[in-house]
Design a protein around this motif. Sequence first.
Motif, mmCIF file in Angstrom:
data_model
loop_
_atom_site.group_PDB
_atom_site.id
_atom_site.type_symbol
_atom_site.label_atom_id
_atom_site.label_comp_id
_atom_site.label_asym_id
_atom_site.label_seq_id
_atom_site.Cartn_x
_atom_site.Cartn_y
_atom_site.Cartn_z
ATOM 1 N N ARG A 1 -7.687 3.298 -3.020
ATOM 2 C CA ARG A 1 -6.528 2.631 -2.421
ATOM 3 C C ARG A 1 -5.458 2.533 -3.501
ATOM 4 O O ARG A 1 -5.696 2.015 -4.583
ATOM 5 C CB ARG A 1 -6.920 1.237 -1.941
ATOM 6 N N THR A 2 -4.280 3.049 -3.194
ATOM 7 C CA THR A 2 -3.170 3.009 -4.138
ATOM 8 C C THR A 2 -2.166 1.967 -3.655
ATOM 9 O O THR A 2 -1.758 1.977 -2.492
ATOM 10 C CB THR A 2 -2.487 4.389 -4.238
ATOM 11 N N SER A 3 -1.800 1.084 -4.560
ATOM 12 C CA SER A 3 -0.770 0.103 -4.216
ATOM 13 C C SER A 3 0.368 0.214 -5.226
ATOM 14 O O SER A 3 0.179 0.646 -6.367
ATOM 15 C CB SER A 3 -1.338 -1.318 -4.168
ATOM 16 N N THR B 1 -1.212 1.096 -8.885
ATOM 17 C CA THR B 1 -2.561 0.595 -9.094
ATOM 18 C C THR B 1 -3.508 1.275 -8.129
ATOM 19 O O THR B 1 -3.264 1.283 -6.915
ATOM 20 C CB THR B 1 -2.600 -0.933 -8.870
ATOM 21 N N LYS B 2 -4.574 1.828 -8.679
ATOM 22 C CA LYS B 2 -5.591 2.483 -7.846
ATOM 23 C C LYS B 2 -6.874 1.670 -7.928
ATOM 24 O O LYS B 2 -7.343 1.358 -9.014
ATOM 25 C CB LYS B 2 -5.832 3.913 -8.315
ATOM 26 N N ASP C 1 0.840 -1.191 0.000
ATOM 27 C CA ASP C 1 0.000 0.000 0.000
ATOM 28 C C ASP C 1 0.875 1.241 0.000
ATOM 29 O O ASP C 1 1.940 1.270 0.630
ATOM 30 C CB ASP C 1 -0.881 0.045 1.259
ATOM 31 N N PHE C 2 0.403 2.255 -0.683
ATOM 32 C CA PHE C 2 1.059 3.548 -0.726
ATOM 33 C C PHE C 2 1.352 4.025 0.702
ATOM 34 O O PHE C 2 2.458 4.465 1.010
ATOM 35 C CB PHE C 2 0.155 4.548 -1.464
#
Length: 111
Positions: A68-70, A59-60, A28-29
């Motif tokens: 959620r940004t990963s 990836t959002k 996760d960001f």
Amino acid sequence: MRARFDEVIHAPNRLRITAALSTVESADFATIRDLLGVSDSVLSKQVKPLGEAGYVNITKTVINSHVRTSLSLTAKGSKAYRAHIAALRAITANLGEADAAREQIAEHPES
């Protein structure tokens, strides 16, 4: 894999990002932000060139109306990271050899 110093990865925070991502499938960001101890904007600024270079996938996903940004290291990013680390090791090994040679000369100046 050939050792290659990589200017994109070399910046301290980008090096830390690629190092962290090299050990996991994705993160996760917020996890990476907290690990580096930086703000969202600083992390975004550091991740951008990694993404542009094709080293990191961003990836959002929307979960319960929250984005959620990963982040994940691509195959290209993993290869570049390993090559950069190998280049750093080669640089430091050469410095170590030079230091050893200077010490040997200093101990035996008549040689």
